[in-house]
Design an enzyme around this catalytic site. Sequence first.
Site, PDB file in Angstrom:
ATOM      1  N   HIS A  34     116.037  16.834   1.569  1.00  0.00           N
ATOM      2  CA  HIS A  34     116.823  15.660   1.971  1.00  0.00           C
ATOM      3  C   HIS A  34     115.981  14.536   2.553  1.00  0.00           C
ATOM      4  O   HIS A  34     116.537  13.611   3.136  1.00  0.00           O
ATOM      5  CB  HIS A  34     117.868  16.038   3.029  1.00  0.00           C
ATOM      6  N   LYS A  73     125.631   4.320  10.744  1.00  0.00           N
ATOM      7  CA  LYS A  73     124.758   5.421  10.335  1.00  0.00           C
ATOM      8  C   LYS A  73     123.828   5.692  11.501  1.00  0.00           C
ATOM      9  O   LYS A  73     123.806   4.925  12.471  1.00  0.00           O
ATOM     10  CB  LYS A  73     123.945   5.042   9.094  1.00  0.00           C
ATOM     11  N   ARG A  74     123.060   6.783  11.423  1.00  0.00           N
ATOM     12  CA  ARG A  74     122.097   7.032  12.488  1.00  0.00           C
ATOM     13  C   ARG A  74     121.164   5.821  12.634  1.00  0.00           C
ATOM     14  O   ARG A  74     120.874   5.125  11.660  1.00  0.00           O
ATOM     15  CB  ARG A  74     121.292   8.304  12.186  1.00  0.00           C
ATOM     16  N   LYS A 128     116.140   2.662   8.302  1.00  0.00           N
ATOM     17  CA  LYS A 128     117.472   2.192   7.874  1.00  0.00           C
ATOM     18  C   LYS A 128     117.665   0.698   8.183  1.00  0.00           C
ATOM     19  O   LYS A 128     118.605   0.074   7.726  1.00  0.00           O
ATOM     20  CB  LYS A 128     118.568   3.026   8.536  1.00  0.00           C
ATOM     21  N   THR A 148     125.153   8.600   1.949  1.00  0.00           N
ATOM     22  CA  THR A 148     126.489   9.050   1.535  1.00  0.00           C
ATOM     23  C   THR A 148     127.561   8.118   2.099  1.00  0.00           C
ATOM     24  O   THR A 148     128.637   7.996   1.522  1.00  0.00           O
ATOM     25  CB  THR A 148     126.766  10.499   1.984  1.00  0.00           C
ATOM     26  N   LYS A 181     131.225   6.350   0.574  1.00  0.00           N
ATOM     27  CA  LYS A 181     132.540   6.290   1.244  1.00  0.00           C
ATOM     28  C   LYS A 181     133.048   4.855   1.244  1.00  0.00           C
ATOM     29  O   LYS A 181     134.229   4.597   0.970  1.00  0.00           O
ATOM     30  CB  LYS A 181     132.440   6.823   2.681  1.00  0.00           C
TER      31      LYS A 181
HETATM   32  C1  26Q Z   1     114.420  18.199  12.720  1.00  0.00           C
HETATM   33  C2  26Q Z   1     113.636  18.794  13.683  1.00  0.00           C
HETATM   34  C3  26Q Z   1     114.195  19.423  14.762  1.00  0.00           C
HETATM   35  C4  26Q Z   1     115.557  19.461  14.856  1.00  0.00           C
HETATM   36  C5  26Q Z   1     116.346  18.871  13.877  1.00  0.00           C
HETATM   37  C6  26Q Z   1     115.779  18.234  12.806  1.00  0.00           C
HETATM   38  C7  26Q Z   1     116.622  17.587  11.778  1.00  0.00           C
HETATM   39  C8  26Q Z   1     118.005  17.616  11.838  1.00  0.00           C
HETATM   40  C9  26Q Z   1     118.782  16.960  10.906  1.00  0.00           C
HETATM   41  C10 26Q Z   1     116.059  16.899  10.738  1.00  0.00           C
HETATM   42  C11 26Q Z   1     116.846  16.255   9.781  1.00  0.00           C
HETATM   43  C12 26Q Z   1     118.222  16.274   9.877  1.00  0.00           C
HETATM   44  C13 26Q Z   1     119.102  15.580   8.952  1.00  0.00           C
HETATM   45  C14 26Q Z   1     118.708  14.830   7.958  1.00  0.00           C
HETATM   46  C15 26Q Z   1     119.644  14.065   7.143  1.00  0.00           C
HETATM   47  O1  26Q Z   1     120.803  13.903   7.482  1.00  0.00           O
HETATM   48  N1  26Q Z   1     119.202  13.546   6.004  1.00  0.00           N
HETATM   49  C16 26Q Z   1     120.078  12.767   5.151  1.00  0.00           C
HETATM   50  O2  26Q Z   1     120.701  13.648   4.239  1.00  0.00           O
HETATM   51  C17 26Q Z   1     121.686  12.992   3.486  1.00  0.00           C
HETATM   52  C18 26Q Z   1     122.368  14.018   2.624  1.00  0.00           C
HETATM   53  O3  26Q Z   1     121.532  14.403   1.589  1.00  0.00           O
HETATM   54  C19 26Q Z   1     121.092  11.856   2.674  1.00  0.00           C
HETATM   55  O4  26Q Z   1     122.145  11.159   2.068  1.00  0.00           O
HETATM   56  C20 26Q Z   1     120.293  10.898   3.561  1.00  0.00           C
HETATM   57  O5  26Q Z   1     119.616   9.967   2.771  1.00  0.00           O
HETATM   58  C21 26Q Z   1     119.309  11.690   4.405  1.00  0.00           C
HETATM   59  O6  26Q Z   1     118.650  10.838   5.328  1.00  0.00           O
END
Ligand code: 26Q
Length: 828
Positions: free
Chosen positions: A369, A560-561, A566, A668, A672
């Site tokens: 991702h 979004k985050r 972004k 995503t 929406k």
């Molecule tokens: C990393 C290290 C320690 C703890 C947590 C994490 C962590 C947690 C969540 C790292 C990444 C995430 C989430 C990533 C994420 O949401 N990525 C997004 O995924 C979507 C679904 O595929 C995509 O549409 C987005 O482009 C992408 O940024």
Amino acid sequence: MTTRTVCHPVDWQDAPLLDTQTLADDLARHFHYTLGRDKVGESQHYLYQALALTIRDRLVARMRQTREENANKRSVAYLSLEFLIGRSLNNAILNLEMEKEVKAALANYCAELERVGEAEHDAGLGNGGLGRLAACFLDSCAAMALPVTGYGIRYEYGMFNQRIENGYQIEQPDHWLHEGHPWELPAPDKTVRVKFFGHVDVHKDPSGRLHRVWVDTHDVFAVPYDVPVPGCGNDVVNTLRLWKSEATDEFDLSEFNAGGYAEAVAKKNLAEQISMVLYPNDSSENGKELRLRQQYFLCSASLQDRINRWITINGEDFTEFADYHVFQLNDTHPSIAVAELMRLLVDEHELSWDTAWEITTKTMAYTNHTLLPEALERWSVALFQRLLPRLMEIIYEINARFLVEVAKKWPGCSDKQRALSLIEEGDYPQVRMAYLAIVGSYSVNGVAALHSQLLREQLFKDFYDLWPEKFNNKTNGVTPRRWLAHCNPKLAALINSKIGDHWVKDFSEISQLRRYYDDQALLKDWAQVKYENKQKLCELVEKQCGVKFDPQMMFDVQVKRIHEYKRQLLNILHVIHLYRRICDGDTEGMVPRCVLIGGKAAPGYDMAKQIIKLICNVAHTINDDPKAQPWLRVAFLPNYNVTAMETICPAADLSEQISTAGKEASGTGNMKFMMNGALTIGTLDGANVEMLEALGGEHFFVFGAQVDEVDAIRANYDAMNIINNDSNLSAVIALLESGHFNLCEPGIFNPIVNVLKSNSDPWLTCYDFASYCKAQEQVAIAYQDKNQWTQMSVLNTAASGPFSSDRTIAQYSQEIWQLQHTMNSQGE
Ligand code: 26Q
């Protein structure tokens, strides 16, 4: 024929009925007896609880039925550290198709479904895109009657609640379980044991075979809580199994006997920490021991669960195990599953290494991702060694065998071995989790066409050269049930009146709307629905931000985050640019707009937090300036979450998808908004590329550097030169530097300005500014022709068919999961 070993006295056909009278009786029973309530007070809490239990009754029997039907089928375990479910009540009612009956039953209490539903807390068990994707996928799998079980962690505290104080983000714990979670069913009989720490001993058995045993471990229990996942209109209810960590009742006897009774019992807390809190980072910040414990806890518990189920039916014969199981890894977060499945098969079930490896590499599939190199997960070998010594040995063994293959492919090339090794050497050796996932999986996919292409050509190029057949693309999607039918009931009703309601289950049908894009009656109603949705968002914005939005104005939204890639910063630079034009009396071609920005920053991400502060300060200055009132209003919406998005996306006119090309894997939220008839201003990044393709270029406001240009741009980047040659940009930067937006806090935005001016700004914000402003001018021109804008809005919804997660899941099912097999089990 299936022989039943367990007696099931209730078939789902005998389960509680869906008619109004039975529903009303059950609601009363739960309200008065299960919850012991008398009158409905001001708070809708107990009515919500009673209704949730009433609906749950109708789900649990179907859930058991679905499990029985699936017992002999090839099935998928979707392993994810995150499931961002949001609220469940309305989703369940929609999918059971009992809205009318529920409303009638609630009328006995003079209660409205909408208000009762507001008593539900979001299940915020995720950060953002990846977690919400997992939730959309579960909905689609159930809708399509696919045997897919979600496995995750039942975090006591979900994603933090964000408050804004003086423009600064404050994090507050989200104790979402505080008032109980009526949707879950604990299954303590399915508890499994997970080991940590200890060391590995070698034993020789009587036949002379060596066995490695992981001993002196500190164990915790994983207790499952099952959350029903109802399919839309098909009586299927799949399961989301969330694990809670609990202490075993084994105590440190020496401490006990030495009089440390209380201390020994208190140590139980350590075990319970594992499922205590969701990590609120959505990219890097690696290395936290508790996070690795969570990952291993989830993987070990879930794999044991699948193996136990297998053994119940097949005994210790694993010959066909791989024909009946897929483990889909949602990013590298659960990639330790590769090593854990090896451990379970080799150590606990006595398979040979080769047999176990064949099973592992036929069952594991990995979804990536992220393209951000800094977000690729790595764990220190030292930590691994200490926490999971046996897993570390297994990873070394996997690596040794893998490097033999690398040597065969690139003879004599030690650079390749170093580059591809699962272990990054150096002073502090690290395990590369993405490489472990790739080596252990039969499928590796990205989440949008462009993203998958970049994985093949850049991030994982060597692996692609080695195993091209593993690599594939599965463009993300979102569920049209939650993200259109439920969140935008007025638009849904309007669509139904033209093309019927088949689109809810077959979203490709939505393209039929295209035929009506010239239908003036439809366009009028379409604009009216948008207007009413905007009124609803106005209420939310006023309540949450104290800012008055005007539904006559254009709603320009970025939620979004918060992350530099972004580029919320680019958005706010444009807002400042508009403000300056207004102050200069240069409003020609401008349209009145309300700009809404929302999102959470990772608590340790300072730059993201400063960006929030800047947005809030700019908003404050502009909203306070009477000159700006007719033209521009700006708000930062605190605590953006799934439920907020359900009000936001139906009300947006313009969706901001403006990441630096090559950085957003898919996105995503973009989908929406498109489904709900917003137009997009965006870069050619992630799934935007495919949205534009589906729509045709003239209905999409595209701008910015493209992926094949960014490297060259970075190489010769001269930010000051760009600024000096763009009078708009220099004016914006000058205004920022003048302290106009931070009169009381001088200098606080210096770090932001410094990044903008830096030649090593990886996000190329200044580079894209001019083309962004130009695209925004096109937006303004288009918005002035209301009728044409509404037509484009209809065309956006009509073209959103490919972005249903049903399409995505159909492709996973056919191309990765191959879900048609039936288990040839005993008892058949
Ligand atoms: C990393 C290290 C320690 C703890 C947590 C994490 C962590 C947690 C969540 C790292 C990444 C995430 C989430 C990533 C994420 O949401 N990525 C997004 O995924 C979507 C679904 O595929 C995509 O549409 C987005 O482009 C992408 O940024």
